[in-house]
Enzyme design. Structure first.
Site, mmCIF file in Angstrom:
data_model
loop_
_atom_site.group_PDB
_atom_site.id
_atom_site.type_symbol
_atom_site.label_atom_id
_atom_site.label_comp_id
_atom_site.label_asym_id
_atom_site.label_seq_id
_atom_site.Cartn_x
_atom_site.Cartn_y
_atom_site.Cartn_z
ATOM 1 N N ASP A 205 0.856 -1.180 0.000
ATOM 2 C CA ASP A 205 0.000 0.000 0.000
ATOM 3 C C ASP A 205 0.893 1.231 0.000
ATOM 4 O OD1 ASP A 205 -2.475 1.487 0.329
ATOM 5 O OD2 ASP A 205 -1.757 1.905 2.354
ATOM 6 N N GLU B 29 -1.447 -1.306 -5.898
ATOM 7 C CA GLU B 29 -2.651 -0.619 -6.354
ATOM 8 C C GLU B 29 -2.421 -0.068 -7.754
ATOM 9 O OE1 GLU B 29 -4.520 1.908 -2.909
ATOM 10 O OE2 GLU B 29 -2.354 1.900 -2.789
ATOM 11 N N ASP C 76 -2.889 1.041 7.365
ATOM 12 C CA ASP C 76 -2.222 0.779 6.089
ATOM 13 C C ASP C 76 -1.924 -0.702 5.888
ATOM 14 O OD1 ASP C 76 -1.941 3.590 5.209
ATOM 15 O OD2 ASP C 76 -0.766 3.733 7.041
#
Ligand SMILES: [Zn+2]
Length: 387
Positions: free
Chosen positions: A178, A262, A342
Site C-alpha cells: 500500500d 494498487e 495501512d
C-alpha cells in the site's frame, strides 16, 4: 534495457560546444514544430517525417552533427505519434510544445558510433569530440545508444544497454503493498518503509532557498545564483527519492514471488500544490515502474489491482468498516480484527492480487480488467490536502 549513468567531465571548450549544440538542436526542434503547424494549416495534412527530413540535410544545419538532426526530428515526430495515440485512446496527452531553454536538456545519439571507449565518450566533433567520463562502474550487456544530459549539477552521460535477464530462484510467497503519504510503503506483513528522513531535511533547505530566491531583485546576479541553488536542491531531492525507491523495490523483488500493488493512475490525479503530495505523486508511478522492471528481469510478477475501498474494507471478514482519515487503526466491529490502517489496506491489496492470480494463472505482470482504470481513490487526495 538498462540505462547506465556516468558523470561527464568536459573541458571548458567542450562544454561550450555542448551548450552550442543543445541550443542549435532546440532551435531546430522549435522551427520544425512550427513548419508542421503551418503545413497543417495550409493543407490540412500531417507533414510526414521523411517529407520533412528532405528539407533538413547537411546544408540546412551546418552547426549540428547529422546524428543530432536525425534524432531531433525523430523526437518531434514521436511526440506527435504519442499525441495522436492519446487522442485515439481517449487519454489526455498534450499537443507537442515549443521547448524553452529549461525544457530542453538532452543531446540524443543514435547508435554505437557514439559510445564509451576507454574512459572517454566518442562525441561528434561539433559536440566537443572525445570527452572524459568518470566510469564508476562497468557497462553491462550490449551497448545500444547514448545520451548527454545537462542537469543543475552538471553534465551526465547515459548509456542505454540491452541486458540479459537475471532470474532469481522461484519462491512460493506473495505480498501486498500500500503506497501512502505518511509512509512510502506499508506491506501486508506489517512492515513499513518510511519516507527517508534526510529528504525531509532537504525539503526544509529547499523552502529556505526558495524564500531567499523570492527576495532577490529580478535580473540581478544574486537572483541567478539563488535560482541555481533551488534547482540543485530539487535535483538532490529527486536523487534521494530515486535511491529510496530503488532500494525498496529491490528488497521486495528479492523477497517475494508475487507482488500486488494498487493500480493508481498517477497522471490523472488532480494537481496539488502541496510539496509532500507532489513528491508522493511522482514516487508512486516511479516505484511501480522500478518494481515491474526488476520483477521482469528476475522472473517475478507484479499484479496491479483495483484501488477502491482498500482501506475501508476489513481484510479479515470482508465487511465494510468506514473510518475517517485521522483514524490510523483499523478496528473491526464485526470480527474484532485490529491492525494498522495501512497494513489492513495492504492485506486487501494482497487478497485481490491473489484472486486475480487464481483467475488468470501466472505470468510476469498484469493489471486487473479495464473497467477499474480511471481516477485514483479520493482518499489519497484528501489525505494529501490535509498535510
Ligand atoms: Zn472484520
Amino acid at each position: 534495457m538498462r540505462t547506465f549513468e556516468y558523470r561527464l567531465r568536459p573541458t571548458k571548450a567542450q562544454e561550450q560546444a555542448l551548450m552550442r549544440t543543445l541550443l542549435a538542436s532546440r532551435k531546430m526542434y522549435n522551427a520544425c514544430l512550427e513548419d508542421l503547424i503551418t503545413h497543417y494549416k495550409e493543407t490540412g495534412k500531417y507533414l510526414h517525417l521523411y517529407e520533412q527530413d528532405k528539407h533538413h540535410g547537411k546544408e540546412a544545419h551546418p552547426d549540428l552533427p547529422a546524428v543530432l538532426v536525425d534524432t531531433t526530428l525523430k523526437r518531434l515526430h514521436r511526440s506527435f505519434t504519442n499525441f495522436f495515440r492519446g487522442l485515439k485512446e481517449g487519454r489526455k496527452i498534450g499537443f507537442p510544445r515549443f521547448k524553452g531553454a529549461t525544457a530542453w536538456n538532452t543531446i540524443q545519439f543514435r547508435d554505437a558510433a557514439n559510445c564509451l571507449d576507454n574512459g572517454r565518450f566518442k562525441a561528434p566533433l561539433q559536440c566537443g569530440g572525445r570527452m572524459r567520463v568518470i566510469v564508476h562502474r562497468p557497462l553491462e550487456g550490449t551497448f545500444k545508444f547514448a545520451r548527454i544530459v545537462l542537469r543543475p549539477s552538471g553534465w551526465y552521460l547515459q548509456c542505454v544497454c540491452e541486458t540479459p535477464p537475471h532470474p532469481l530462484l522461484k519462491k512460493e510467497n506473495a505480498v501486498g503493498l500500500d503506497m501512502g503519504i505518511r509512509y512510502l510503503v506499508a506491506d501486508s506483513n506489517g512492515h513499513i518503509i518510511d519516507n527517508p528522513k534526510h529528504a525531509r531535511k532537504t525539503a526544509k533547505r529547499l523552502a529556505h532557498a526558495q524564500r531567499n530566491l523570492a527576495r532577490c531583485k529580478k535580473g540581478s546576479h544574486r537572483r541567478k545564483k539563488a535560482k541555481k541553488k533551488v534547482a540543485r536542491l530539487h535535483e538532490h531531492i529527486a536523487n534521494q527519492r530515486k535511491d529510496t525507491l530503488h532500494k525498496a523495490s529491490r528488497s521486495y523483488v528479492d523477497g517475494y514471488q508475487t507482488i500486488a500493488v494498487e493500480d493508481l493512475q498517477v497522471s490523472n490525479m488532480v494537481r496539488n500544490h502541496c510539496l509532500a503530495f507532489v513528491i508522493a505523486d511522482a514516487s508512486w508511478g516511479m516505484f511501480r515502474q522500478y518494481l515491474e522492471a526488476k520483477a521482469e528481469s528476475a522472473g517475478r510478477q507484479v499484479i496491479a489491482v483495483r484501488p477502491h475501498y482498500t482501506s475501508q474494507t476489513c481484510s479479515q471478514c470482508g465487511e465494510s468498516v468506514e473510518k475517517s482519515l485521522s483514524v490510523r487503526t483499523h478496528v473491526c466491529p464485526f470480527c474484532g480484527y485490529i491492525a494498522d490502517r495501512d497494513e489492513n489496506a495492504a492485506r486487501n491489496i494482497l487478497q485481490r492480487g491473489l484472486q486475480v492470480l487464481a483467475r488468470t494463472g501466472p505470468s510476469s505482470s498484469r493489471r486487473e480488467g479495464p473497467e477499474q482504470s480511471g481516477e485514483s481513490p479520493s482518499v489519497l487526495k484528501r489525505e494529501a490536502a490535509g498535510l
